[in-house]
Structures are given as structure tokens and as C-alpha cells.
Design an enzyme around this catalytic site. Structure first.
Site, PDB file in Angstrom:
ATOM      1  N   CYS A 174      32.673  30.631  35.160  1.00 10.00           N
ATOM      2  CA  CYS A 174      33.861  30.642  34.299  1.00 10.00           C
ATOM      3  C   CYS A 174      34.765  29.439  34.523  1.00 10.00           C
ATOM      4  O   CYS A 174      35.794  29.300  33.879  1.00 10.00           O
ATOM      5  CB  CYS A 174      34.650  31.940  34.465  1.00 10.00           C
ATOM      6  SG  CYS A 174      35.572  32.016  36.014  1.00 10.00           S
ATOM      7  N   ASP A 221      43.992  38.961  53.337  1.00  9.56           N
ATOM      8  CA  ASP A 221      42.809  38.320  53.895  1.00  9.56           C
ATOM      9  C   ASP A 221      43.197  37.643  55.200  1.00  9.56           C
ATOM     10  O   ASP A 221      44.263  37.054  55.317  1.00  9.56           O
ATOM     11  CB  ASP A 221      42.276  37.276  52.905  1.00  9.56           C
ATOM     12  CG  ASP A 221      41.013  36.606  53.430  1.00  9.56           C
ATOM     13  OD1 ASP A 221      40.121  37.325  53.906  1.00  9.56           O
ATOM     14  OD2 ASP A 221      40.939  35.367  53.363  1.00  9.56           O
ATOM     15  N   CYS A 262      33.809  35.343  42.579  1.00 12.53           N
ATOM     16  CA  CYS A 262      34.901  34.819  41.755  1.00 12.53           C
ATOM     17  C   CYS A 262      35.711  36.028  41.301  1.00 12.53           C
ATOM     18  O   CYS A 262      35.160  36.979  40.741  1.00 12.53           O
ATOM     19  CB  CYS A 262      34.332  34.069  40.552  1.00 12.53           C
ATOM     20  SG  CYS A 262      35.547  33.815  39.248  1.00 12.53           S
ATOM     21  N   GLU A 318      40.548  43.854  54.760  1.00 15.60           N
ATOM     22  CA  GLU A 318      39.115  43.718  54.893  1.00 15.60           C
ATOM     23  C   GLU A 318      38.682  44.372  56.199  1.00 15.60           C
ATOM     24  O   GLU A 318      39.395  44.283  57.187  1.00 15.60           O
ATOM     25  CB  GLU A 318      38.843  42.219  54.963  1.00 15.60           C
ATOM     26  CG  GLU A 318      37.458  41.803  54.756  1.00 15.60           C
ATOM     27  CD  GLU A 318      37.394  40.279  54.674  1.00 15.60           C
ATOM     28  OE1 GLU A 318      36.365  39.786  54.246  1.00 15.60           O
ATOM     29  OE2 GLU A 318      38.364  39.603  55.054  1.00 15.60           O
ATOM     30  N   CYS A 344      35.525  36.379  37.095  1.00 16.92           N
ATOM     31  CA  CYS A 344      34.330  36.825  36.372  1.00 16.92           C
ATOM     32  C   CYS A 344      33.313  37.537  37.258  1.00 16.92           C
ATOM     33  O   CYS A 344      32.266  37.983  36.790  1.00 16.92           O
ATOM     34  CB  CYS A 344      33.667  35.643  35.672  1.00 16.92           C
ATOM     35  SG  CYS A 344      32.810  34.542  36.827  1.00 16.92           S
ATOM     36  N   ASP A 351      41.034  31.259  50.216  1.00 14.90           N
ATOM     37  CA  ASP A 351      41.675  32.432  50.810  1.00 14.90           C
ATOM     38  C   ASP A 351      42.371  33.317  49.778  1.00 14.90           C
ATOM     39  O   ASP A 351      42.295  34.542  49.853  1.00 14.90           O
ATOM     40  CB  ASP A 351      42.668  32.002  51.897  1.00 14.90           C
ATOM     41  CG  ASP A 351      41.973  31.237  53.017  1.00 14.90           C
ATOM     42  OD1 ASP A 351      40.801  31.545  53.302  1.00 14.90           O
ATOM     43  OD2 ASP A 351      42.597  30.337  53.603  1.00 14.90           O
TER      44      ASP A 351
HETATM   45 ZN   LIG Z   1      34.186  32.958  37.619  1.00 16.17          ZN
END
Ligand SMILES: [Zn+2]
Length: 370
Positions: free
Chosen positions: A345, A185, A322, A269, A325, A352
Site C-alpha cells: 500500500c 511497544d 503493515c 506485547e 493493509c 516502532d
Molecule cells: Zn500496507
């Protein structure tokens, strides 16, 4: 595929003069034939090459520099026209005498000597042999493997000379395969943040030199343009810019080498540079870290060493998801949020690291379906 090695060279005053003549003559040849061509017509390279021979008889000073430099200039013009005709480029422009970088390209030719083959270009530990120039002192940090094909001699705005040695990559030794997978990243504070949990900052010396550049720039704007001091300061500034560029490039070469050495799959990316430039704070970060050049280095080094290199889709929201999850949290759009807790979660994320992990995950997914 070919591979380039850039080395600093230190020509003597006589060699320097000859280099300058070669820059000038190569530019002359390029511009001369560009002037003769037109939008609808670029005669064959061979025809122009014959005319070049005639031109050399007319203008004896064209015989002084490296003759391969003149032929390369003609080849460059032919390539520029080919790109124009295939709509990859605009119509070729005339080369300016006071462009920021002067250069010419020369190529290797073998001659059968009495008991061995002689080459017009050779490399030793501390010098490089070039046509017409002979041996030029050079700073060769490490041995260059592979068959030399051509060399581009260039001079920067601050008066430093370089030779970019182009070798055939087939003969370049390959790094044995690494088995890691990594997502990268673009950091705002750091240069790169990796999915394996590393934050890699820009070299510290850069900030120091950049401060000095800003200071000199301010001084310069207060000085009289015609004055001696102005010229002196301007030269100092150009030298410093060159230094910063060198440090940055060196850093990026070493880092990209390490990443390619240790990993088999490398995911980054796709940057929407235009979008990001609208955001002024980010635009500085982008120009600062020159991420796109680094990405190019990763890409070609991956090719050389048979790694898988992949860019995830431009609209993938790497920061907001995230990675545990996959809940999307739009609050994270705010760049000031460095650490956040996933509302679903409850995992606490470093902005980062989370983005880098998402980039890896998404990249592996895209590679599978590709
Ligand atoms: Zn999560």
C-alpha cells in the site's frame, strides 16, 4: 487487594541498631524453623508459634526486637512451604546473613486506650511510627490513603533504609475512567513507543550515572581486593546502583500512572524474553529498560483503577505487519531498519509506531473474541 508505598526512612543510630537486630532475629527464626521442618513435614503454624514463645524464653535476645517481625518470619516460612507443597516453588532456602537486602515485616495492631484506639503503626508527614522503634524520620512525598496493614522495613546493600507501607486498596480512591485506548511497544532506542504517536525515552540522568558505574567498575577490577580503596570504591558503586534503580523505578511509576490515568484499554506485547536474550544487542536493551517490571506496574495499576489490560499473543509479528493493509514484510526482521515502505500500500512506516499500532489493533481483536 493491597497496595504498597515505599518510603525512605532515616533511623537514628540507636534505631538503626534495633533494625539490624530485627533483621537478624527474623532471619534466625526463619532458619531455625526451616531447620526443624522437612520435605515431608511442616508442622502447623500454631505449633511452631508456641515453640517460638518457648524459644524466646530460652534466648532472651530474641525479645529485644519487634515481636511482630518474628511472627511474620514464621508466616513467611509457612507460605513458602505452602507454595512448595502446591508445587509453585522449590524447597525453601536458608536466609543468608550477608544477603544483598535485609528486611523484616511488622504489622498493625490496635489497642483500646482510655479514650481512643492506639495503633502501633502510624504515619505523619515526615515520620513513621513503628513497633519498638518509635517515630522514625521519613520522606513521605505524598499522603498515603487507606488503612495500613503492614510495613516491611528493609536495608539496601548501600545502607539505605526503606519502609514499604502496605495499605488495603479497597479504601484507595479510584481514578475516574479515562476513555483512551493505547498500544505500547518496547522501544530499542526509547523506553516505550505508543500507538498514539509518542516516543518516551528513559530519563537522561540514567545514562550519565551508568557511564559513571562502568568507570567505577573498571577501576574496581584493577584494585587490590583487600585494600581500603577497594572497599571504598565498592561502597560508592553500591550507592550509585541504588540511585540508578531509584530513578528508574520512579520514572516507571510516573509513566505507568499517566498511561493508566488516560486510558481505559491498555495493550502490550508479550515478550519472549528467552528468545530475545539470545540476541546480545537486544539483551542489553531489555535489562536496561526493565520492561517486564514496567508491564507488572501497568497490570496492577490497571486492576486498581478498573482498566482493561491485555497482552497480545507471543507469536504476533507486531513489527513486520503493515498496520494499514496488514501486508507482512519479513524484511523488517532486521533491527537496523527503522523506517520502511509497505510494498503493497506504499505507506511509509516508522518501525516502532507501526508496531505499537499493530499491538493495539491485535489486542482489541483478541479482547473481542475472548
Ligand atoms: Zn500496507
Amino acid at each position: 487487594m493491597n497496595m504498597g508505598h515505599k518510603i525512605r526512612i532515616y533511623p537514628t543510630p540507636e534505631q538503626e541498631e534495633l533494625c539490624n537486630k530485627s533483621f537478624g532475629c527474623a532471619r534466625f527464626v526463619y532458619n531455625h524453623f526451616l531447620g526443624m521442618a522437612s520435605e515431608s513435614r511442616f508442622e502447623s503454624y500454631n505449633k511452631y508459634n508456641k515453640q517460638l514463645t518457648a524459644l524466646k524464653n530460652e534466648l532472651p535476645w530474641l525479645k529485644e526486637p519487634d515481636k511482630y517481625a518474628l511472627q511474620s518470619a514464621l508466616e513467611d516460612l509457612r507460605d513458602a512451604f505452602n507454595r512448595f507443597f502446591s508445587r509453585q516453588n522449590r524447597y525453601p532456602k536458608f536466609k543468608r546473613k550477608h544477603g544483598p537486602k535485609q528486611s523484616y515485616r511488622t504489622y498493625i495492631v490496635a489497642n483500646q486506650g482510655k479514650d481512643k484506639i492506639n495503633y502501633n503503626i502510624e504515619l505523619s508527614k515526615e515520620a513513621i511510627k513503628l513497633p519498638k522503634l518509635g517515630w522514625v524520620k521519613a520522606n513521605v512525598h505524598k499522603p498515603i490513603d487507606g488503612q495500613i496493614k503492614s510495613v516491611t522495613v528493609s536495608k539496601t546493600g548501600s545502607g539505605e533504609f526503606y519502609a514499604s507501607v502496605c495499605v488495603e486498596a479497597d479504601s484507595v480512591s479510584q481514578i475516574p475512567s479515562g476513555n483512551g485506548e493505547i498500544g505500547l511497544d518496547l522501544g530499542i532506542k526509547d523506553f516505550v513507543v505508543t500507538s498514539s504517536g509518542e516516543k518516551i525515552a528513559n530519563p537522561k540522568t540514567l545514562a550519565k550515572h551508568e557511564k559513571r558505574i562502568a568507570l567505577l567498575q573498571r577501576n574496581l577490577s584493577r584494585k587490590n581486593k583487600g585494600s581500603k580503596n577497594y572497599a571504598k570504591n565498592k561502597a560508592k558503586l553500591a550507592k550509585l546502583h541504588q540511585k540508578v534503580a531509584n530513578i528508574r523505578k520512579d520514572f516507571q511509576h510516573k509513566l505507568s500512572h499517566r498511561i493508566v490515568r488516560d486510558n481505559q484499554i491498555i495493550i502490550i506485547e508479550t515478550l519472549r524474553v528467552k528468545n530475545m536474550l539470545k540476541n546480545r544487542r537486544l539483551s542489553k536493551a531489555i535489562s536496561d529498560v526493565s520492561w517486564s517490571r514496567f508491564a507488572t506496574m501497568l497490570e496492577y495499576k490497571s486492576k486498581w483503577h478498573k482498566r482493561e489490560f491485555h497482552k497480545v499473543g507471543a507469536f504476533f509479528a507486531s513489527s513486520q505487519l503493515c498496520h494499514v493493509c496488514e501486508h507482512k514484510n519479513p524484511d523488517v526482521k532486521d533491527l537496523d531498519i527503522r523506517v520502511w515502505e509497505c510494498p503493497k500500500c506504499k505507506t511509509v512506516h516508522d518501525r516502532d509506531f507501526n508496531a505499537a499500532k499493530n499491538i493495539l489493533k491485535q489486542g482489541l481483536k483478541e479482547l473481542k473474541t475472548a
